[in-house]
Design a protein around this motif. Structure first.
Motif, PDB file in Angstrom:
ATOM      1  N   LEU A   1       0.830  -1.211   0.000  1.00  0.00           N
ATOM      2  CA  LEU A   1       0.000   0.000   0.000  1.00  0.00           C
ATOM      3  C   LEU A   1       0.862   1.257   0.000  1.00  0.00           C
ATOM      4  CD1 LEU A   1      -2.742  -1.185   2.525  1.00  0.00           C
ATOM      5  CD2 LEU A   1      -3.045  -0.808   0.056  1.00  0.00           C
ATOM      6  N   HIS A   2       1.936   1.254   0.798  1.00  0.00           N
ATOM      7  CA  HIS A   2       2.852   2.401   0.812  1.00  0.00           C
ATOM      8  C   HIS A   2       3.506   2.588  -0.550  1.00  0.00           C
ATOM      9  CE1 HIS A   2       3.354   2.116   5.450  1.00  0.00           C
ATOM     10  NE2 HIS A   2       2.274   2.773   5.106  1.00  0.00           N
ATOM     11  N   ALA A   3       3.910   1.494  -1.177  1.00  0.00           N
ATOM     12  CA  ALA A   3       4.527   1.567  -2.499  1.00  0.00           C
ATOM     13  C   ALA A   3       3.555   2.154  -3.530  1.00  0.00           C
ATOM     14  CB  ALA A   3       5.008   0.185  -2.950  1.00  0.00           C
ATOM     15  N   ALA A   4       2.260   1.952  -3.311  1.00  0.00           N
ATOM     16  CA  ALA A   4       1.241   2.498  -4.213  1.00  0.00           C
ATOM     17  C   ALA A   4       0.895   3.952  -3.880  1.00  0.00           C
ATOM     18  CB  ALA A   4      -0.022   1.638  -4.144  1.00  0.00           C
ATOM     19  N   GLY A   5       1.488   4.470  -2.801  1.00  0.00           N
ATOM     20  CA  GLY A   5       1.239   5.860  -2.426  1.00  0.00           C
ATOM     21  C   GLY A   5       0.138   6.059  -1.413  1.00  0.00           C
ATOM     22  N   LEU A   6      -0.333   4.988  -0.798  1.00  0.00           N
ATOM     23  CA  LEU A   6      -1.395   5.093   0.200  1.00  0.00           C
ATOM     24  C   LEU A   6      -0.803   5.080   1.609  1.00  0.00           C
ATOM     25  CD1 LEU A   6      -3.974   2.649  -1.391  1.00  0.00           C
ATOM     26  CD2 LEU A   6      -4.071   5.147  -1.369  1.00  0.00           C
ATOM     27  N   ARG A   7      -1.464   5.812   2.506  1.00  0.00           N
ATOM     28  CA  ARG A   7      -1.040   5.833   3.906  1.00  0.00           C
ATOM     29  C   ARG A   7      -1.783   4.760   4.687  1.00  0.00           C
ATOM     30  NH1 ARG A   7      -2.285  11.659   5.437  1.00  0.00           N
ATOM     31  NH2 ARG A   7      -1.762  12.542   3.446  1.00  0.00           N
ATOM     32  N   THR A   8      -1.115   4.242   5.704  1.00  0.00           N
ATOM     33  CA  THR A   8      -1.756   3.272   6.592  1.00  0.00           C
ATOM     34  C   THR A   8      -1.537   3.702   8.033  1.00  0.00           C
ATOM     35  OG1 THR A   8       0.201   1.870   6.688  1.00  0.00           O
ATOM     36  CG2 THR A   8      -1.408   1.374   4.961  1.00  0.00           C
ATOM     37  N   ASP A   9      -2.374   3.211   8.904  1.00  0.00           N
ATOM     38  CA  ASP A   9      -2.277   3.511  10.330  1.00  0.00           C
ATOM     39  C   ASP A   9      -1.273   2.548  10.959  1.00  0.00           C
ATOM     40  OD1 ASP A   9      -2.619   3.972  13.046  1.00  0.00           O
ATOM     41  OD2 ASP A   9      -4.796   3.900  12.958  1.00  0.00           O
ATOM     42  N   PRO A  10      -0.258   3.062  11.648  1.00  0.00           N
ATOM     43  CA  PRO A  10       0.728   2.169  12.257  1.00  0.00           C
ATOM     44  C   PRO A  10       0.187   1.414  13.475  1.00  0.00           C
ATOM     45  CG  PRO A  10       1.198   4.430  12.858  1.00  0.00           C
ATOM     46  CD  PRO A  10       0.061   4.471  11.875  1.00  0.00           C
ATOM     47  N   HIS A  11      -0.885   1.904  14.063  1.00  0.00           N
ATOM     48  CA  HIS A  11      -1.458   1.268  15.255  1.00  0.00           C
ATOM     49  C   HIS A  11      -2.346   0.112  14.820  1.00  0.00           C
ATOM     50  CE1 HIS A  11       0.112   4.627  17.459  1.00  0.00           C
ATOM     51  NE2 HIS A  11      -0.518   5.446  16.631  1.00  0.00           N
ATOM     52  N   PHE A  12      -2.124  -1.047  15.440  1.00  0.00           N
ATOM     53  CA  PHE A  12      -2.877  -2.223  15.022  1.00  0.00           C
ATOM     54  C   PHE A  12      -3.009  -3.191  16.174  1.00  0.00           C
ATOM     55  CE2 PHE A  12      -2.820  -6.523  12.899  1.00  0.00           C
ATOM     56  CZ  PHE A  12      -4.096  -6.448  12.375  1.00  0.00           C
ATOM     57  N   THR A  13      -4.223  -3.531  16.502  1.00  0.00           N
ATOM     58  CA  THR A  13      -4.529  -4.597  17.445  1.00  0.00           C
ATOM     59  C   THR A  13      -5.394  -5.597  16.693  1.00  0.00           C
ATOM     60  OG1 THR A  13      -4.499  -3.057  19.305  1.00  0.00           O
ATOM     61  CG2 THR A  13      -5.584  -5.180  19.662  1.00  0.00           C
ATOM     62  N   PRO A  14      -4.812  -6.711  16.240  1.00  0.00           N
ATOM     63  CA  PRO A  14      -5.634  -7.664  15.500  1.00  0.00           C
ATOM     64  C   PRO A  14      -6.748  -8.197  16.398  1.00  0.00           C
ATOM     65  CG  PRO A  14      -3.482  -8.612  16.003  1.00  0.00           C
ATOM     66  CD  PRO A  14      -3.453  -7.191  16.457  1.00  0.00           C
ATOM     67  N   HIS A  15      -7.959  -8.206  15.851  1.00  0.00           N
ATOM     68  CA  HIS A  15      -9.104  -8.642  16.644  1.00  0.00           C
ATOM     69  C   HIS A  15     -10.273  -8.979  15.731  1.00  0.00           C
ATOM     70  CE1 HIS A  15     -10.024  -4.423  15.914  1.00  0.00           C
ATOM     71  NE2 HIS A  15     -11.306  -4.768  16.055  1.00  0.00           N
ATOM     72  N   LEU A  16     -11.215  -9.716  16.291  1.00  0.00           N
ATOM     73  CA  LEU A  16     -12.475 -10.027  15.644  1.00  0.00           C
ATOM     74  C   LEU A  16     -13.571  -9.602  16.607  1.00  0.00           C
ATOM     75  CD1 LEU A  16     -13.482 -12.971  13.511  1.00  0.00           C
ATOM     76  CD2 LEU A  16     -14.868 -12.531  15.540  1.00  0.00           C
ATOM     77  N   THR A  17     -14.403  -8.659  16.199  1.00  0.00           N
ATOM     78  CA  THR A  17     -15.479  -8.179  17.058  1.00  0.00           C
ATOM     79  C   THR A  17     -16.617  -9.186  17.056  1.00  0.00           C
ATOM     80  OG1 THR A  17     -14.885  -5.871  16.611  1.00  0.00           O
ATOM     81  CG2 THR A  17     -17.100  -6.286  17.478  1.00  0.00           C
TER      82      THR A  17
END
Length: 183
Positions: free
Chosen positions: A123-139
């Motif tokens: 995604l970064h290589a495509a020029g998109l920003r991502t959120d560095p904060h991540f807590t993997p979960h399933l609601t």
């Protein structure tokens, strides 16, 4: 006006989704919570959120561009299947009411974290920003009662693909925009 939330995710197969809905029922009874009828088709583990867009402004054009870049990034990802298992139950308490009750975990979700990082690189290589904060979960569901983090082992599934979804805000609807294999 419809607000769209675009995101990549891992989604359980129908059998696993039904089993996880059963876990929701058991947890609700155990803690005295009210659980609505399960929406198995909405269960997922979010990988990357790509933003909110409304369809009555210039956001529609921006959303189309983000979608195109995201789809190109997804198509460029080469990653194996991902084991998704959980060993913790907790409520996210960022707000006072309607708290998400989630399955999460430690090392059991390292494959999810690695796959997310690889997709993030694309995604970064495509020029998109991502959120560095991540807590993997399933609601599982939402309730006003908070559950403190506690061990809770739940077998998950092996994800063999990942999806780009459009969540239509306020409509409880996810529209599948794309699906890519993990092999």
């Amino acid at each position: 006006m419809t607000v769209h939330a675009l995101f990549f995710c891992l989604r359980p197969d129908p059998g696993t989704a039904a089993r996880l809905s059963g876990v929701s029922d058991d947890v609700a009874r155990r803690f005295g919570m009210r659980v609505r009828p399960p929406r198995t088709e909405r269960l997922h583990v979010t990988l990357h959120h790509l933003g909110w867009y409304d369809d009555e402004t210039d956001d529609a054009a921006v959303m189309a561009e983000v979608r195109q870049l995201a789809e190109q990034a997804a198509a460029a990802l080469r990653h194996g299947a991902v084991r998704v298992h959980f060993d913790q139950l907790l409520s996210f308490t960022r707000k006072p009411r309607n708290l998400p009750l989630v399955l999460s975990g430690g090392a059991c979700l390292d494959e999810v974290r690695a796959m997310r990082a690889a997709l993030g690189d694309r995604l970064h290589a495509a020029g998109l920003r991502t959120d560095p904060h991540f807590t993997p979960h399933l609601t599982l569901f939402y309730d006003d009662l908070a559950v403190e983090p506690q061990p809770f082992i739940v077998p998950g599934w092996t994800a063999t693909d990942f999806l780009l979804l459009d969540s239509l805000q306020g409509q409880s609807t996810h529209v599948e925009l794309g699906r890519w294999p993990l092999a």
